[in-house]
Design an enzyme around this catalytic site. Sequence first.
Site, mmCIF file in Angstrom:
data_model
loop_
_atom_site.group_PDB
_atom_site.id
_atom_site.type_symbol
_atom_site.label_atom_id
_atom_site.label_comp_id
_atom_site.label_asym_id
_atom_site.label_seq_id
_atom_site.Cartn_x
_atom_site.Cartn_y
_atom_site.Cartn_z
ATOM 1 N N CYS A 2 0.648 3.579 -7.436
ATOM 2 C CA CYS A 2 -0.711 3.536 -7.953
ATOM 3 C C CYS A 2 -1.017 4.798 -8.751
ATOM 4 O O CYS A 2 -0.136 5.614 -9.028
ATOM 5 C CB CYS A 2 -1.702 3.410 -6.795
ATOM 6 S SG CYS A 2 -1.302 2.080 -5.652
ATOM 7 N N ARG A 49 -4.635 0.309 -8.457
ATOM 8 C CA ARG A 49 -3.608 -0.157 -7.533
ATOM 9 C C ARG A 49 -2.587 -1.081 -8.180
ATOM 10 O O ARG A 49 -2.939 -2.035 -8.875
ATOM 11 C CB ARG A 49 -4.247 -0.892 -6.347
ATOM 12 C CG ARG A 49 -3.230 -1.273 -5.272
ATOM 13 C CD ARG A 49 -3.839 -2.083 -4.155
ATOM 14 N NE ARG A 49 -2.842 -2.333 -3.113
ATOM 15 C CZ ARG A 49 -2.910 -3.305 -2.217
ATOM 16 N NH1 ARG A 49 -3.947 -4.127 -2.231
ATOM 17 N NH2 ARG A 49 -1.963 -3.465 -1.310
ATOM 18 N N LEU A 50 -1.319 -0.785 -7.912
ATOM 19 C CA LEU A 50 -0.219 -1.708 -8.154
ATOM 20 C C LEU A 50 0.178 -2.227 -6.777
ATOM 21 O O LEU A 50 0.744 -1.496 -5.964
ATOM 22 C CB LEU A 50 0.958 -1.000 -8.826
ATOM 23 C CG LEU A 50 2.174 -1.860 -9.176
ATOM 24 C CD1 LEU A 50 1.820 -2.890 -10.237
ATOM 25 C CD2 LEU A 50 3.334 -0.980 -9.655
ATOM 26 N N SER A 51 -0.144 -3.466 -6.482
ATOM 27 C CA SER A 51 -0.005 -4.001 -5.124
ATOM 28 C C SER A 51 1.467 -4.257 -4.793
ATOM 29 O O SER A 51 2.119 -5.090 -5.434
ATOM 30 C CB SER A 51 -0.801 -5.300 -4.984
ATOM 31 O OG SER A 51 -2.163 -5.077 -5.280
ATOM 32 N N ASN A 74 -0.638 7.643 -3.928
ATOM 33 C CA ASN A 74 0.319 7.067 -4.868
ATOM 34 C C ASN A 74 1.713 7.242 -4.290
ATOM 35 O O ASN A 74 2.145 8.367 -4.048
ATOM 36 C CB ASN A 74 0.213 7.787 -6.225
ATOM 37 C CG ASN A 74 1.365 7.430 -7.156
ATOM 38 O OD1 ASN A 74 1.866 6.321 -7.143
ATOM 39 N ND2 ASN A 74 1.786 8.391 -7.974
ATOM 40 N N GLY A 75 2.417 6.135 -4.054
ATOM 41 C CA GLY A 75 3.776 6.249 -3.554
ATOM 42 C C GLY A 75 4.099 5.229 -2.492
ATOM 43 O O GLY A 75 3.425 4.204 -2.346
ATOM 44 N N GLU A 76 5.157 5.509 -1.736
ATOM 45 C CA GLU A 76 5.588 4.651 -0.636
ATOM 46 C C GLU A 76 6.076 5.537 0.510
ATOM 47 O O GLU A 76 6.789 6.523 0.291
ATOM 48 C CB GLU A 76 6.732 3.726 -1.061
ATOM 49 C CG GLU A 76 6.403 2.787 -2.209
ATOM 50 C CD GLU A 76 5.394 1.713 -1.845
ATOM 51 O OE1 GLU A 76 5.202 1.456 -0.639
ATOM 52 O OE2 GLU A 76 4.797 1.134 -2.772
ATOM 53 N N ASP A 99 1.079 1.274 4.482
ATOM 54 C CA ASP A 99 1.493 2.651 4.754
ATOM 55 C C ASP A 99 0.353 3.619 4.457
ATOM 56 O O ASP A 99 0.344 4.756 4.954
ATOM 57 C CB ASP A 99 2.748 3.019 3.961
ATOM 58 C CG ASP A 99 2.643 2.721 2.473
ATOM 59 O OD1 ASP A 99 1.640 2.127 2.043
ATOM 60 O OD2 ASP A 99 3.586 3.067 1.735
ATOM 61 N N SER A 358 16.741 2.869 -8.592
ATOM 62 C CA SER A 358 17.406 3.655 -9.631
ATOM 63 C C SER A 358 18.151 4.821 -8.979
ATOM 64 O O SER A 358 17.805 5.262 -7.881
ATOM 65 C CB SER A 358 16.374 4.164 -10.647
ATOM 66 O OG SER A 358 16.994 4.710 -11.785
#
Length: 634
Positions: A2, A49-51, A74-76, A99, A358
Amino acid sequence: MCGFVTLYNKNQVPVSKDVLKKMTDIIVHRGPDDEGTYVDGHIGLGFRRLSILDIQNGAQPLGNSEKGIWLVFNGEIYNHLELKDWLTKKGHKFHTNSDTEVIVRLYEEVGSECPKYLRGMFGFVIWDKRRNILFAARDPFGVKPVYYCETSNGFIVGSEIKAFFGLSNIEREVDTRSFYHYLTFQYVPEPATMFRSIRKLKAGHCMTITNDTVHIKPYFNVRFNPEETKPFADLVEEARAVLTESVRLHRSCDVPRGAFLSGGIDSSCLVALLRQQEAIKTFSIGFNIPGYSELDDARHTARYLGTEHYEVCVNAKEYLNFLPKLVWHQDEPVADPSAVGIYFVSKLASQHVKVVFSGEGADEFFGGYNIYKEPYSLRGFMYLPEWARKMAAYLAYIMPSGMKGKSFLERGSQPLEERFFGNAKIFTEHTKKKVLSEHFFKTDIHEPSHQTIAHLYDEARYYDEVTKMQYIDIHTWLRGNILMKADKMSMANSLELRVPFVDTKVFDFASTIPTKYKVTPATTKYLLREAMKDILPPEVQIRKKLGFPVPIRVWLREEWYGWARELIHTAQVEQWINKSAALHMLEKHKEGKIDASRQLWTLLIFMLWHQIYIEGAYSDSLPASTLAKAAASV
């Protein structure tokens, strides 16, 4: 994945939701699926948000049950299930499977120590209303960016610089020292940016803002601890295990995923490990000039591993047409030609998946760059007397540019601290003087670029030369170039890019590998190659590293020559660059007398960036929101 913006007005003036929305609209590419704002008087949190995970319940800004703690993130977080289980046993109650909520509950439990518990990539800001604290943190290796700025009215913290310009009082002034060091590194080393008033939060650091006070401190330090006596076979087994686990954890998402695939070992081994766990789509890019494409190699690896493979081939015109937009997305000039390659392969991947794997970080952690073999090739210089090394340095100085042996003598006569600045050294202190304007030298007094990393060499003083080079790259090249372009170019396409090599547990293992098992006079990433040889095509083991090779050397002599000449003439950079010297360099390059492609590209990217961000010359060809201005300020 995000994007966020946070406003903190130290004069207690209420933040406008309209201002927050205008700022987050500028970074809509980071999160086209949803948006949100939270305002608490003089504090404002904005979010795009990028879901990816818990799509129904993972909206942000997210507050705790008492609404005294609010988060934008922003992140995981790859260990969020493990942390959730631990926190549940501590008595915390969860209302989502995200998360994001794990970070909120973790902060409730351990406060500002929370980043130490997180395994993942992240940049986040927490507003702790109870204690009147704004707390921000960035992941240990800098996968995700966090920028901040202090104005006369307060502070701004966000995922991308361009969002800051939604405010009317943010200066767009080039930082003189940053530009000087950019010419060496091809990017601006953290914590500086190319903008004088804006800074990066360093990787592995957290920041606390209370009233008028900003306090920044590290929570993570890079340390190498080689285990010289451990059997090689045990290290090989451990390498397979830690990478398999990292790939497994990085698979966590509720949307389709795939992987980039070049012809080299880094992406190939990730794809192979992924393929053992699921069917996978792979994506590759090439260029329409012989010697500058890995498409054949990637295609062969994809067939061997049984992936659903897609590819794109880019020509000079396509590359150049997109370049202004891509420089806008980068925020700062990053003169790595492969950045555009990542953009195009991300665009391809985004048509099929929402998450992509990547191979960034493998070279820095496992010893993959060819330059890491240099201590072996230059070993003979160690035995020369001081006068002989000085003579070698003088000979290198008087030899014509490009003459065979010049670089060898130049590097061999210098100590590591003065010759290795990370994986890029575009202009030397001597050649900078030829391309900088007279006006430039009338401004500040500039320290040599090697002094900007002197503290890193001091921290690494007890390591061998190869490990010192890894240490320098992890703190410079990896953060400032590799991960920055990966983040910006993937997010430009609303694609989440994950890097399983850049993981704290992977580094914990990699830090124990003795140098003799990382780099030898004959090869790099020796241990990694051995660990992966049973699951990869045999030719991948011996293939030279290319990455995303881009034919700028050819294109600047041919298709791009006119564009480059016009850009040098029109960019308003006379106070920084000696245009006559730049034009002379371009002509010599076109004639084939020198290969100045990397130096030219570094100058040209700065000029294009200057036109976009300082002059505003490309306003019609970029998203309209780049020019958004808000009447109110922080």
